[in-house]
Design a protein around this motif. Structure first.
Motif, PDB file in Angstrom:
ATOM      1  N   TRP A   1       0.532  -1.167   0.119  1.00 23.93           N
ATOM      2  CA  TRP A   1      -0.035   0.102  -0.057  1.00 23.93           C
ATOM      3  C   TRP A   1       1.024   1.128  -0.021  1.00 23.93           C
ATOM      4  N   VAL A   2       2.265   1.075   0.239  1.00 23.70           N
ATOM      5  CA  VAL A   2       3.237   2.308   0.135  1.00 23.70           C
ATOM      6  C   VAL A   2       4.001   2.355  -1.129  1.00 23.70           C
ATOM      7  N   PRO A   3       3.576   3.405  -1.914  1.00 21.05           N
ATOM      8  CA  PRO A   3       4.352   3.480  -3.033  1.00 21.05           C
ATOM      9  C   PRO A   3       5.817   3.861  -2.754  1.00 21.05           C
ATOM     10  N   GLY A   4       6.855   3.265  -3.523  1.00 22.49           N
ATOM     11  CA  GLY A   4       8.278   3.772  -3.074  1.00 22.49           C
ATOM     12  C   GLY A   4       8.555   3.329  -1.818  1.00 22.49           C
ATOM     13  N   HIS A   5       8.088   1.882  -1.383  1.00 19.03           N
ATOM     14  CA  HIS A   5       8.542   1.687  -0.029  1.00 19.03           C
ATOM     15  C   HIS A   5       9.896   1.158   0.081  1.00 19.03           C
ATOM     16  N   ALA A   6      10.589   0.594  -0.847  1.00 21.76           N
ATOM     17  CA  ALA A   6      11.978   0.391  -0.849  1.00 21.76           C
ATOM     18  C   ALA A   6      12.762   1.322  -0.456  1.00 21.76           C
ATOM     19  N   GLU A   7      12.239   2.573  -0.965  1.00 20.52           N
ATOM     20  CA  GLU A   7      13.109   3.783  -0.721  1.00 20.52           C
ATOM     21  C   GLU A   7      13.130   3.914   0.726  1.00 20.52           C
ATOM     22  N   ARG A   8      12.363   3.594   1.568  1.00 18.24           N
ATOM     23  CA  ARG A   8      12.300   3.790   3.353  1.00 18.24           C
ATOM     24  C   ARG A   8      13.350   2.824   3.771  1.00 18.24           C
ATOM     25  N   PHE A   9      13.763   1.855   3.157  1.00 15.14           N
ATOM     26  CA  PHE A   9      14.468   0.759   3.764  1.00 15.14           C
ATOM     27  C   PHE A   9      15.720   1.294   4.343  1.00 15.14           C
ATOM     28  N   ALA A  10      16.554   2.259   3.736  1.00 14.42           N
ATOM     29  CA  ALA A  10      17.597   2.964   4.404  1.00 14.42           C
ATOM     30  C   ALA A  10      17.411   3.602   5.719  1.00 14.42           C
ATOM     31  N   ASP A  11      16.523   4.190   5.966  1.00 15.45           N
ATOM     32  CA  ASP A  11      16.112   4.788   7.129  1.00 15.45           C
ATOM     33  C   ASP A  11      15.867   3.918   8.327  1.00 15.45           C
ATOM     34  N   TRP A  12      14.891   2.781   8.003  1.00 13.31           N
ATOM     35  CA  TRP A  12      14.905   1.868   8.914  1.00 13.31           C
ATOM     36  C   TRP A  12      15.951   0.929   9.343  1.00 13.31           C
ATOM     37  N   ILE A  13      16.746   0.641   8.438  1.00 13.02           N
ATOM     38  CA  ILE A  13      17.997  -0.182   8.868  1.00 13.02           C
ATOM     39  C   ILE A  13      18.886   0.718   9.386  1.00 13.02           C
ATOM     40  N   THR A  14      18.925   2.037   9.180  1.00 12.36           N
ATOM     41  CA  THR A  14      19.977   3.023   9.799  1.00 12.36           C
ATOM     42  C   THR A  14      19.478   3.129  11.307  1.00 12.36           C
ATOM     43  N   ALA A  15      18.089   2.822  11.448  1.00 13.42           N
ATOM     44  CA  ALA A  15      17.728   2.971  12.833  1.00 13.42           C
ATOM     45  C   ALA A  15      17.845   1.589  13.768  1.00 13.42           C
ATOM     46  N   LEU A  16      18.487   0.530  13.116  1.00  8.35           N
ATOM     47  CA  LEU A  16      18.394  -0.825  13.661  1.00  8.35           C
ATOM     48  C   LEU A  16      19.619  -0.894  14.551  1.00  8.35           C
ATOM     49  N   ARG A  17      19.895  -1.462  15.621  1.00  7.95           N
ATOM     50  CA  ARG A  17      21.016  -1.780  16.437  1.00  7.95           C
ATOM     51  C   ARG A  17      21.673  -2.430  15.568  1.00  7.95           C
ATOM     52  N   PRO A  18      22.978  -2.808  15.668  1.00  7.73           N
ATOM     53  CA  PRO A  18      23.921  -3.764  15.271  1.00  7.73           C
ATOM     54  C   PRO A  18      23.544  -5.203  15.540  1.00  7.73           C
ATOM     55  N   GLY A  19      23.360  -5.975  14.496  1.00  4.56           N
ATOM     56  CA  GLY A  19      22.579  -7.186  14.496  1.00  4.56           C
ATOM     57  C   GLY A  19      21.266  -7.267  14.776  1.00  4.56           C
ATOM     58  N   GLY A  20      20.381  -6.296  14.313  1.00  4.25           N
ATOM     59  CA  GLY A  20      18.967  -6.004  14.266  1.00  4.25           C
ATOM     60  C   GLY A  20      18.458  -6.174  12.861  1.00  4.25           C
ATOM     61  N   THR A  21      17.274  -6.634  13.002  1.00  5.83           N
ATOM     62  CA  THR A  21      16.514  -7.221  11.531  1.00  5.83           C
ATOM     63  C   THR A  21      15.321  -6.258  11.117  1.00  5.83           C
ATOM     64  N   LEU A  22      15.294  -6.371   9.875  1.00  7.65           N
ATOM     65  CA  LEU A  22      14.346  -5.795   9.081  1.00  7.65           C
ATOM     66  C   LEU A  22      13.579  -6.989   8.441  1.00  7.65           C
ATOM     67  N   ALA A  23      12.053  -7.048   8.687  1.00  9.00           N
ATOM     68  CA  ALA A  23      11.619  -8.297   8.233  1.00  9.00           C
ATOM     69  C   ALA A  23      10.195  -7.834   7.500  1.00  9.00           C
ATOM     70  N   LEU A  24      10.015  -8.361   6.354  1.00  7.85           N
ATOM     71  CA  LEU A  24       8.791  -7.839   5.780  1.00  7.85           C
ATOM     72  C   LEU A  24       8.246  -9.154   4.727  1.00  7.85           C
TER      73      LEU A  24
END
Length: 270
Positions: free
Chosen positions: A116-139
């Motif tokens: 439902w989010v146009p261009g959602h892959a462009e958000r990945f960089a911000d979300w991964i930056t906010a992860l602690r080292p060893g953290g995970t983004l899952a979708l």
């Protein structure tokens, strides 16, 4: 301008068991998180029924489910509160198009939302930056936009009878990316990525069960756009019902409904 599609939690939850299966499959591939009391975001939590599974897996976690639907959040609130392991589960309004974590996270997970989010892959960089080292983004996103359930809806919306009201209302195949694109994007951001796809063969029961399924999700923009014209809305639904019956014939034990989904789990390097 068409009215913003409203979510109906009760309609959505009519197929809760089938809809929850991809979340449990996604969750099973998430590795252990880097802290003992992890911070977790469920982006697009809907009615919160699967967000509770995060508390089962990480009972000490502080978990927030985010959604932009007031109706879904109202339903989710019944799950809010402290968890038996000393963690906490709460819910807040946010839009995935603009949401950014205000603090470091151990896990950001999103289930059947980013389509439902146009261009959602462009958000990945911000979300991964906010992860602690060893953290995970899952979708997980549906990969069935070329299936009859969606193709027939788009064809009908583009027919002479309906295109005047429905032009530009529906999503198309580019609502999500190919699995290889997710792999490329996530590894390019310095993550170790696990990307796969699965086609579930749901056996649905009841009268017109595929129509009942899409009423809770993909058909919502059409119903919203035609809400002020009940005759046009009912005409669309009846034409669509007939097409779905032909595309998904009922069998002796129910109606088989193939549903392809795309998954990605990306671990930030420590």
């Amino acid at each position: 301008m068409p009215a913003a599609p409203a979510w109906d939690p009760a309609q959505y939850l009519r197929h809760a068991g089938h809809r929850a299966r991809p979340f449990t499959d996604l969750l099973a591939r998430v590795p252990e998180l880097p802290t003992a009391r992890p911070r977790i975001a469920d982006l697009g939590c809907g009615p919160g029924n699967v967000t509770t599974l995060l508390a089962d897996r990480w009972p000490t976690a502080r978990i927030t489910g985010y959604d932009n639907s007031a109706e879904m959040l109202a339903r989710a609130e019944e799950h809010a509160g402290p968890t038996p392991g000393g963690g906490r589960l709460d819910f807040a309004r946010a839009d995935a198009r603009t949401w950014a974590p205000a603090e470091p996270h151990d896990l950001i997970i999103s289930n059947a939302t980013l389509q439902w989010v146009p261009g959602h892959a462009e958000r990945f960089a911000d979300w991964i930056t906010a992860l602690r080292p060893g953290g995970t983004l899952a979708l997980q996103v549906p990969g069935n936009f070329d299936a009859p359930s969606h193709r027939l809806m788009r064809e009908l919306a583009d027919s002479p009878r309906h295109r005047g009201r429905l032009a530009g209302v529906l999503r198309h195949g580019d609502a999500v990316h190919a699995p290889g694109t997710y792999l490329e994007r996530l590894t390019g951001l310095g993550c170790t990525a696990d990307v796969w796809e699965t086609t579930y063969l749901h056996l649905l029961t009841g009268d017109d069960p595929v129509l009942d399924w899409v009423r809770g999700t993909g058909l919502r923009p059409v119903l919203a756009a035609l809400d002020d014209d009940p005759r046009a809305r009912d005409a669309f639904v009846e034409e669509y019902r007939t097409a779905l019956r032909a595309a998904y014939p009922a069998g002796p034990h129910g109606t088989p409904f193939p549903f392809r989904r795309i998954f990605a789990v990306a671990r930030k390097e420590g």
